[in-house]
Design a protein around this motif. Sequence first.
Motif, short mmCIF file in Angstrom:
data_model
loop_
_atom_site.label_atom_id
_atom_site.label_comp_id
_atom_site.label_asym_id
_atom_site.label_seq_id
_atom_site.Cartn_x
_atom_site.Cartn_y
_atom_site.Cartn_z
N SER A 25 0.91 -1.23 -0.07
CA SER A 25 0.15 0.11 0.00
C SER A 25 0.95 1.21 -0.01
O SER A 25 0.20 2.30 0.19
N THR A 26 2.11 1.12 -0.06
CA THR A 26 3.02 2.40 -0.16
C THR A 26 3.71 2.31 -1.25
O THR A 26 4.37 1.40 -2.00
N VAL A 27 4.09 3.43 -1.84
CA VAL A 27 5.04 3.64 -2.84
C VAL A 27 6.14 4.74 -2.32
O VAL A 27 5.88 5.89 -2.01
N GLY A 28 7.33 4.09 -2.62
CA GLY A 28 8.54 5.13 -2.31
C GLY A 28 9.10 4.71 -0.76
O GLY A 28 9.96 5.31 -0.32
N PHE A 29 8.51 4.06 0.14
CA PHE A 29 8.75 4.01 1.11
C PHE A 29 9.32 2.53 1.85
O PHE A 29 9.27 2.09 2.70
N ASP A 30 9.53 1.74 0.57
CA ASP A 30 10.06 0.32 0.79
C ASP A 30 11.10 0.28 1.69
O ASP A 30 11.25 -0.54 2.29
N ARG A 31 12.12 1.41 1.41
CA ARG A 31 13.29 1.34 2.14
C ARG A 31 13.03 1.55 3.53
O ARG A 31 13.72 0.76 4.32
N LEU A 32 12.11 2.28 3.85
CA LEU A 32 11.87 2.60 5.21
C LEU A 32 11.33 1.31 6.08
O LEU A 32 11.82 0.89 7.16
N PHE A 33 10.45 0.82 5.30
CA PHE A 33 10.09 -0.63 6.00
C PHE A 33 11.12 -1.76 5.97
O PHE A 33 10.97 -2.54 6.88
N SER A 34 12.12 -1.61 5.01
CA SER A 34 12.98 -2.72 4.95
C SER A 34 14.00 -2.48 6.24
O SER A 34 14.49 -3.54 6.96
N LEU A 35 14.21 -1.29 6.37
CA LEU A 35 15.17 -0.91 7.79
C LEU A 35 14.39 -1.37 8.87
O LEU A 35 14.91 -1.71 9.92
N LEU A 36 12.99 -0.84 9.16
CA LEU A 36 12.38 -1.38 10.22
C LEU A 36 12.28 -2.79 10.44
O LEU A 36 12.48 -3.33 11.46
N ASP A 37 12.21 -3.85 9.34
CA ASP A 37 12.44 -5.08 9.42
C ASP A 37 13.82 -5.55 9.99
O ASP A 37 13.91 -6.39 10.52
N GLN A 38 14.67 -4.88 9.50
CA GLN A 38 16.24 -5.16 9.92
C GLN A 38 16.20 -4.90 11.32
O GLN A 38 16.95 -5.56 12.05
N ALA A 39 15.73 -3.73 11.76
CA ALA A 39 15.98 -3.20 13.07
C ALA A 39 15.18 -4.42 14.10
O ALA A 39 15.64 -4.54 15.35
N SER A 40 14.07 -4.60 13.73
CA SER A 40 13.19 -5.51 14.55
C SER A 40 13.47 -6.93 14.43
O SER A 40 13.00 -7.98 14.95
N ASP A 41 14.59 -7.21 13.80
CA ASP A 41 15.14 -8.67 13.36
C ASP A 41 15.40 -9.35 14.66
O ASP A 41 15.21 -10.54 14.97
N GLY A 42 16.08 -8.58 15.56
CA GLY A 42 16.61 -9.01 16.82
C GLY A 42 17.93 -9.96 16.63
O GLY A 42 18.39 -10.57 17.68
N SER A 43 18.70 -9.72 15.47
CA SER A 43 19.71 -10.55 15.32
C SER A 43 20.87 -9.78 16.01
O SER A 43 21.17 -8.68 15.89
N PRO A 44 21.74 -10.47 16.67
CA PRO A 44 22.83 -9.91 17.40
C PRO A 44 24.03 -9.37 16.44
O PRO A 44 23.94 -9.65 15.29
N GLY A 45 24.92 -8.77 16.94
CA GLY A 45 25.98 -8.21 15.90
C GLY A 45 27.14 -9.28 15.90
O GLY A 45 28.27 -9.19 16.15
N TYR A 46 26.45 -10.56 15.57
CA TYR A 46 27.47 -11.54 15.25
C TYR A 46 27.70 -11.95 14.06
O TYR A 46 26.69 -12.15 13.54
N PRO A 47 28.85 -11.93 13.57
CA PRO A 47 30.24 -11.66 13.94
C PRO A 47 30.35 -10.23 13.75
O PRO A 47 29.70 -9.60 13.02
N PRO A 48 31.21 -9.77 14.80
CA PRO A 48 31.82 -8.40 14.63
C PRO A 48 32.50 -7.99 13.64
O PRO A 48 33.21 -9.08 12.95
N TYR A 49 32.19 -6.79 12.98
CA TYR A 49 32.99 -6.60 11.72
C TYR A 49 33.43 -5.08 11.75
O TYR A 49 32.90 -4.32 12.51
N ASN A 50 34.48 -4.71 11.16
CA ASN A 50 34.93 -3.16 10.47
C ASN A 50 34.87 -2.91 8.95
O ASN A 50 34.98 -3.89 8.20
#
Length: 157
Positions: free
Chosen positions: A12-37
């Motif tokens: 139902s949204t056009v142009g906000f797909d990146r916003l929802f992708s970021l929300l999906d990634q943030a709420s994923d709950g995956s820890p920062g494993y393995p750490p990286y630089n």
Amino acid sequence: MRTFDLAPFYRSTVGFDRLFSLLDQASDGSPGYPPYNIERTGDNAYRISVAVSGFSLAELSIVAKENTLTIKGEKVANENVKEKSEVLYRGIAARAFERVFQLADFVIVKNASLENGLLHVDLVREIPEAKKPRNIPIAAGAVSTPVIEGSANKAAA
């Protein structure tokens, strides 16, 4: 932890797909494993260093597809151990992982190496000549078009 399905919003949204992708990634709950630089090693050169201690070359894979770099690590169960040992404390993680990096346009993977428990992936941004900016000279004064001899006489007749 709760998970939210944002799939209905994608339709139902056009142009906000990146916003929802970021929300999906943030709420994923995956820890920062393995750490990286991520380092800049030159004007158009970068290096991603991932801490993969305990993983061998056979247990790691790197896939570059379109603008995505995926690094996976899967531990193979060691069945050759004859002695049964009991682990009293496990501080070295032995779980599988998958890290996905979004690459900018014209960034390619040049090299990958494993040393001292760090996986180094070298990236280079190579912009094609057609895409690079170029200077256009500006002529001073009036620019006249050359007249081919005889064509002016034929045009007047």
